[in-house]
Motif scaffolding. Sequence first.
Motif, PDB file in Angstrom:
ATOM      1  N   SER A   6     -11.673  37.887 -29.061  1.00 43.29           N
ATOM      2  CA  SER A   6     -13.122  38.047 -29.034  1.00 43.29           C
ATOM      3  C   SER A   6     -13.797  36.716 -28.723  1.00 43.29           C
ATOM      4  O   SER A   6     -13.436  35.679 -29.284  1.00 43.29           O
ATOM      5  N   ALA A   7     -14.789  36.760 -27.849  1.00 43.59           N
ATOM      6  CA  ALA A   7     -15.519  35.541 -27.481  1.00 43.59           C
ATOM      7  C   ALA A   7     -16.719  35.397 -28.400  1.00 43.59           C
ATOM      8  O   ALA A   7     -17.865  35.541 -27.997  1.00 43.59           O
ATOM      9  N   SER A   8     -16.442  35.101 -29.661  1.00 42.75           N
ATOM     10  CA  SER A   8     -17.519  34.931 -30.642  1.00 42.75           C
ATOM     11  C   SER A   8     -17.319  33.615 -31.376  1.00 42.75           C
ATOM     12  O   SER A   8     -16.245  33.004 -31.334  1.00 42.75           O
ATOM     13  N   ALA A   9     -18.371  33.198 -32.058  1.00 38.66           N
ATOM     14  CA  ALA A   9     -18.305  31.944 -32.801  1.00 38.66           C
ATOM     15  C   ALA A   9     -17.279  32.041 -33.926  1.00 38.66           C
ATOM     16  O   ALA A   9     -16.563  31.075 -34.219  1.00 38.66           O
ATOM     17  N   SER A  10     -17.154  33.206 -34.544  1.00 45.87           N
ATOM     18  CA  SER A  10     -16.182  33.381 -35.630  1.00 45.87           C
ATOM     19  C   SER A  10     -14.751  33.222 -35.130  1.00 45.87           C
ATOM     20  O   SER A  10     -13.938  32.531 -35.768  1.00 45.87           O
ATOM     21  N   LEU A  23     -13.793  31.687 -32.414  1.00 49.46           N
ATOM     22  CA  LEU A  23     -13.614  30.284 -32.001  1.00 49.46           C
ATOM     23  C   LEU A  23     -13.353  29.403 -33.212  1.00 49.46           C
ATOM     24  O   LEU A  23     -12.495  28.516 -33.174  1.00 49.46           O
ATOM     25  N   ALA A  24     -14.071  29.661 -34.303  1.00 49.05           N
ATOM     26  CA  ALA A  24     -13.864  28.882 -35.527  1.00 49.05           C
ATOM     27  C   ALA A  24     -12.455  29.100 -36.070  1.00 49.05           C
ATOM     28  O   ALA A  24     -11.792  28.147 -36.494  1.00 49.05           O
ATOM     29  N   LYS A  25     -11.970  30.332 -36.046  1.00 47.78           N
ATOM     30  CA  LYS A  25     -10.614  30.599 -36.533  1.00 47.78           C
ATOM     31  C   LYS A  25      -9.566  29.936 -35.661  1.00 47.78           C
ATOM     32  O   LYS A  25      -8.598  29.358 -36.161  1.00 47.78           O
ATOM     33  N   LEU A  26      -9.756  30.034 -34.338  1.00 51.07           N
ATOM     34  CA  LEU A  26      -8.771  29.446 -33.427  1.00 51.07           C
ATOM     35  C   LEU A  26      -8.752  27.925 -33.494  1.00 51.07           C
ATOM     36  O   LEU A  26      -7.696  27.307 -33.369  1.00 51.07           O
ATOM     37  N   SER A  27      -9.913  27.318 -33.666  1.00 56.41           N
ATOM     38  CA  SER A  27      -9.973  25.852 -33.653  1.00 56.41           C
ATOM     39  C   SER A  27      -9.763  25.251 -35.032  1.00 56.41           C
ATOM     40  O   SER A  27      -9.465  24.062 -35.147  1.00 56.41           O
ATOM     41  N   GLY A  28      -9.913  26.028 -36.069  1.00 51.66           N
ATOM     42  CA  GLY A  28      -9.726  25.506 -37.423  1.00 51.66           C
ATOM     43  C   GLY A  28     -10.931  24.743 -37.938  1.00 51.66           C
ATOM     44  O   GLY A  28     -10.795  23.929 -38.851  1.00 51.66           O
ATOM     45  N   VAL A  29     -12.094  24.980 -37.355  1.00 50.32           N
ATOM     46  CA  VAL A  29     -13.311  24.320 -37.833  1.00 50.32           C
ATOM     47  C   VAL A  29     -14.253  25.385 -38.387  1.00 50.32           C
ATOM     48  O   VAL A  29     -14.075  26.577 -38.168  1.00 50.32           O
ATOM     49  N   ILE A  73     -19.634  24.568 -35.042  1.00 50.89           N
ATOM     50  CA  ILE A  73     -19.862  25.116 -33.702  1.00 50.89           C
ATOM     51  C   ILE A  73     -21.353  25.238 -33.432  1.00 50.89           C
ATOM     52  O   ILE A  73     -21.845  24.863 -32.365  1.00 50.89           O
ATOM     53  N   TYR A  74     -22.089  25.774 -34.412  1.00 55.65           N
ATOM     54  CA  TYR A  74     -23.526  25.961 -34.225  1.00 55.65           C
ATOM     55  C   TYR A  74     -24.256  24.621 -34.122  1.00 55.65           C
ATOM     56  O   TYR A  74     -25.229  24.498 -33.385  1.00 55.65           O
ATOM     57  N   LEU A 127     -19.066  29.642 -24.840  1.00 57.90           N
ATOM     58  CA  LEU A 127     -18.757  31.023 -25.232  1.00 57.90           C
ATOM     59  C   LEU A 127     -19.590  32.013 -24.420  1.00 57.90           C
ATOM     60  O   LEU A 127     -19.089  33.048 -23.989  1.00 57.90           O
ATOM     61  N   ASN A 128     -20.857  31.698 -24.221  1.00 58.18           N
ATOM     62  CA  ASN A 128     -21.710  32.572 -23.416  1.00 58.18           C
ATOM     63  C   ASN A 128     -21.204  32.665 -21.976  1.00 58.18           C
ATOM     64  O   ASN A 128     -21.239  33.741 -21.364  1.00 58.18           O
ATOM     65  N   GLU A 129     -20.735  31.553 -21.421  1.00 52.47           N
ATOM     66  CA  GLU A 129     -20.160  31.577 -20.074  1.00 52.47           C
ATOM     67  C   GLU A 129     -18.925  32.475 -20.029  1.00 52.47           C
ATOM     68  O   GLU A 129     -18.744  33.255 -19.085  1.00 52.47           O
TER      69      GLU A 129
END
Length: 166
Positions: A35-39, A41-47, A52-53, A62-64
Motif C-alpha cells: 500500500s502506498a500510504s504513510a502507515s 511507509l512508516a512500517k517499511l522504513s522503521g520510522v 514522515i509528516y 507517495l502521492n507520485e
Amino acid sequence: MSSAPYYDKNAELTAAITRQLNDALRRLEKDSALSASASSLAKLSGVHRNTIYNRKWPLEKLNEIKTKRAQQKEEEACSKRVKRSPEELLELSRLEVIYWFTQLQDARNLVASLTKKARETQSSRDFYMSLALERLTKNNEQAAEISKLRDAVDLLEQELNLLKDK
C-alpha cells in the motif's frame, strides 16, 4: 562545551532516516502489492509516521507513486478492452441480448399476472358491490314495510283504546 558532536550525531541520524525512507520508497515503487500510504511507509522504513509528516517530501513521493499506479491501472484496463477479439465481443453482445431478453420476458409475465389479478379483484369487487346494493335495497324495503306495520299496529291500538273507553 561544544555542541558540534550533537550536530554531527543529529546529522548522522537524519541521513540514516533519509536512507531508510528512500529504501522504503523504492520498495513501494517496485512492489505494487504494498500500500502506498504513510502507515505502510512508516512500517517499511522503521520510522514513526510523524517523521514522515514532518518531512513532507516522503508524502509528495507517495502521492507520485499513487498517481503512477492509477495511470498503470487505467492503461491496463484500456489494453484489456482493446485486446478483445471480434468473437469475444460477439459472444459478449450475445450474452447481453440474452440477459435483456430474459428481463423482458420476466417483465411481460409479471404484467400479465398483475393484469389478471387486477381483473379478478375488479370482478370480485363488482360482485360484492352489487350484492351489497341488493341487500341494502332489500333492507330499505323491509324497513319501509316495518314502518307500515308499526303504523297499522298503532292505528289498531288506538281503535282498541277507543272501543274500551266507550
